[in-house]
Design a protein around this motif. Structure first.
Motif, short mmCIF file in Angstrom:
data_model
loop_
_atom_site.label_atom_id
_atom_site.label_comp_id
_atom_site.label_asym_id
_atom_site.label_seq_id
_atom_site.Cartn_x
_atom_site.Cartn_y
_atom_site.Cartn_z
N ASP A 187 -53.85 7.23 -84.38
CA ASP A 187 -52.39 7.22 -84.43
C ASP A 187 -51.89 6.89 -85.84
O ASP A 187 -50.95 7.49 -86.35
CB ASP A 187 -51.86 6.22 -83.41
N ASP A 188 -52.54 5.92 -86.49
CA ASP A 188 -52.15 5.56 -87.86
C ASP A 188 -52.40 6.71 -88.83
O ASP A 188 -51.58 6.98 -89.73
CB ASP A 188 -52.92 4.32 -88.31
N GLY A 236 -49.84 9.32 -88.33
CA GLY A 236 -48.56 8.86 -88.87
C GLY A 236 -48.50 8.97 -90.38
O GLY A 236 -47.43 9.21 -90.96
N GLU A 294 -47.64 11.89 -85.06
CA GLU A 294 -47.98 10.70 -84.28
C GLU A 294 -48.40 11.13 -82.88
O GLU A 294 -48.01 12.19 -82.39
CB GLU A 294 -46.82 9.72 -84.20
#
Length: 544
Positions: free
Chosen positions: A396-397, A400, A405
């Motif tokens: 997810d990071d 992002g 995301e």
């Protein structure tokens, strides 16, 4: 010599096997990597509170269960292999029935029967007074006894196989040369079956280390319980990951001890199939003692608990509160079925790719990838669960960082995350079954299809898959049963309000609502009996 049909189209298969290996390895590596940046506050707090006790209880539990299962499993294997007594043949396969009994089910049954509020202690106090001494059941020793009864079949099966396939010729030779039965057993049998006992003991310790439901029933504080407590108490994934490295360290220690215990011994000594020990006929009190021993183990570990659960289930459905419980049952069952279906599809599909990659890809890389993917089965469930959390958050990071995301439901917990964890944990049994199936397809048959112009994917679809159908069934059963019984991973990763049959059993048992837990517990045991009965059929076959 390189087979000609392996020279083309290898890249896709090779990279597919590498990707599968990475999917399994990355969460475990991330857990290990968490100790590279340790949080001194976390370790200081844990060490000053619960950690010393957790380490002590974990070590004592593993040692106690290893000793108990070794004595019980190897002893029963020797009893049914070296002696004949009334019922010895059916006892031979009935002794594996406890494999279908999850430890968290036998745990609450043990406490509800002989615990402080159970009928056994009630009767004891009526007979000998309210202050009469009785063993402390909800303790470390109670947990060791419960795990021993559930897990001894691992040692029993491997020891019995070693006695049947290896030890007969050497034992008979020793007896012919004048050695007594006890001397031949000590000097010949035990060294020959030592690798089997060591391997079974390692599996037993892995299964014990994974559990954190049963030990909580008995008030035992292990490092696996510590992982669950830290995660559910603070939702600090880094702290939970650092504690999870201790679980992984115990797992590696168990593997190392298995290697040391095995020493230089190997499984293939002599004999072959059917070269087992010539059994001695027992008569009189010795035969009665053998029958009583087998019956006592089967009644304590399987038959008695099943009968008690069945009686509870009937009583519960006849009571006034039976209808609400029955109304909840389909929802929990459907949740479990969903996970089982997705896990079976994911594990079987990847297992087919990995097995075929060893035919069509670069052999060295694909074989190494297969070994890495099998690693997940040796990693305790709490480590897998925390590793998946770290992997999903890292993904997810990363997304992002490039302006994308993950959907919130995926990042915070969903069935997809659970299936990914199940894939890591249970791919190995499915892969083993599929590899066994493709092993029955000769290289010459594959080469003939490729020579006739069939591509690798077409060869897999039209040649390999039809010849491996029975292996798919075995793989699906093995993965499905393990997925249905799984508890630690679900408790760590389940979405809010998503309960499976094991979670339902665990929650009810934790609240001492044992009677209401009977129906889901019986459902789990009934499904878990499928692979056990398949195995029993193999054990019951006559020697060739």
């Amino acid at each position: 010599m390189t087979i000609p049909w392996r020279r083309t189209g290898r890249g896709g298969w090779t990279w597919s096997s590498v990707l599968a290996a990475l999917l399994v390895a990355v969460p475990v590596v991330m857990v290990v990597g968490s100790v590279l940046r340790p949080s001194t506050d976390v370790w200081s707090q844990q060490w000053s509170t619960r950690l010393p006790g957790e380490l002590r209880d974990t070590a004592l539990l593993l040692v106690g269960v290893a000793i108990g299962t070794t004595v019980l499993g190897a002893g029963l294997a020797w009893l049914v292999s070296a002696y004949r007594f009334p019922g010895s043949k059916p006892f031979g396969w009935m002794l594996i029935l406890p494999l279908a009994m999850p430890s968290y089910i036998l745990g609450f049954l043990t406490l509800s029967t002989i615990g402080p509020t159970g009928p056994v202690q009630d009767w004891w106090r009526e007979q000998f007074g309210r202050d009469a001494w009785f063993p402390d059941v909800d303790s470390l020793w109670g947990a060791i006894a419960t795990f021993t009864l559930v897990l001894y079949p691992y040692v029993y099966l491997l020891s019995r196989a070693a006695l049947r396939d290896q030890a007969g010729g050497a034992y008979q030779a020793a007896r012919t040369l004048g050695a007594s039965r006890s001397e031949a057993t000590r000097r010949i049998i035990l060294p020959l079956i030592r690798p089997a006992i060591a391997a079974g003991g390692a599996v037993v310790m892995m299964e014990t280390l994974t559990d954190f439901a049963t030990v909580q029933y008995f008030g035992v504080d292990t490092v696996s319980v510590g992982v669950f407590r830290v995660w559910r108490g603070t939702y600090d994934r880094n702290a939970a990951a650092e504690i999870a490295t201790l679980v992984l360290a115990f797992a590696l220690l168990a593997i190392g001890l298995e290697r040391i215990a095995r020493g230089r011994a190997r499984f293939g000594q002599s004999g072959g199939a059917g070269a087992g020990i010539e059994p001695t006929q027992l008569r009189g009190w010795r035969a009665a003692a053998a029958v009583a021993t087998c019956l006592a183990v089967i009644l304590a570990a399987f038959a008695g608990p099943v009968v008690r659960l069945a009686a509870w289930a009937i009583q519960e459905q006849r009571s006034d509160r039976g209808t609400p419980q029955l109304d909840q049952y389909p929802d929990y069952l459907w949740n479990s079925v969903q996970l089982v279906i997705f896990a079976v599809l994911a594990c079987t599909a990847v297992a087919v790719v990995l097995a075929n990659a060893q035919r069509f890809g670069r052999p060295r890389i694909t074989k190494l990838s297969s070994r890495i993917t099998a690693m997940g089965y040796a990693v305790p469930g709490p480590v897998v669960g925390i590793g998946v959390i770290l992997a999903v958050v890292a993904l997810d990071d990363a997304l992002g960082w490039i302006g994308l995301e993950l959907p919130g439901a995926v990042a915070t917990g969903s069935i997809l995350v659970l299936v990914y964890a199940y894939f890591i944990r249970f791919l190995a049994p499915g892969l083993g079954a599929v590899e066994s199936g493709i092993g029955q397809v000769s290289d010459e048959m594959t080469a003939s299809a490729r020579t006739l112009g069939s591509g690798s994917i077409d060869t897999m679809r039209r040649v390999h898959v039809p010849l491996m159908r029975s292996s798919f069934v075995v793989a699906a059963v093995l993965v499905g049963v393990d997925a249905l019984k799984e508890l630690p991973i679900v408790l760590l990763l389940r979405p809010f309000g998503f309960d499976t049959l094991p979670v339902w059993v665990y929650n009810l048992a934790s609240e001492s609502r044992y009677q209401q837990a009977a129906l889901p517990a019986l459902s789990i045991i009934a499904v878990a009996l499928l692979p056990v009965m398949l195995l029993a059929r193999q054990l019951d076959r006559p020697d060739p």
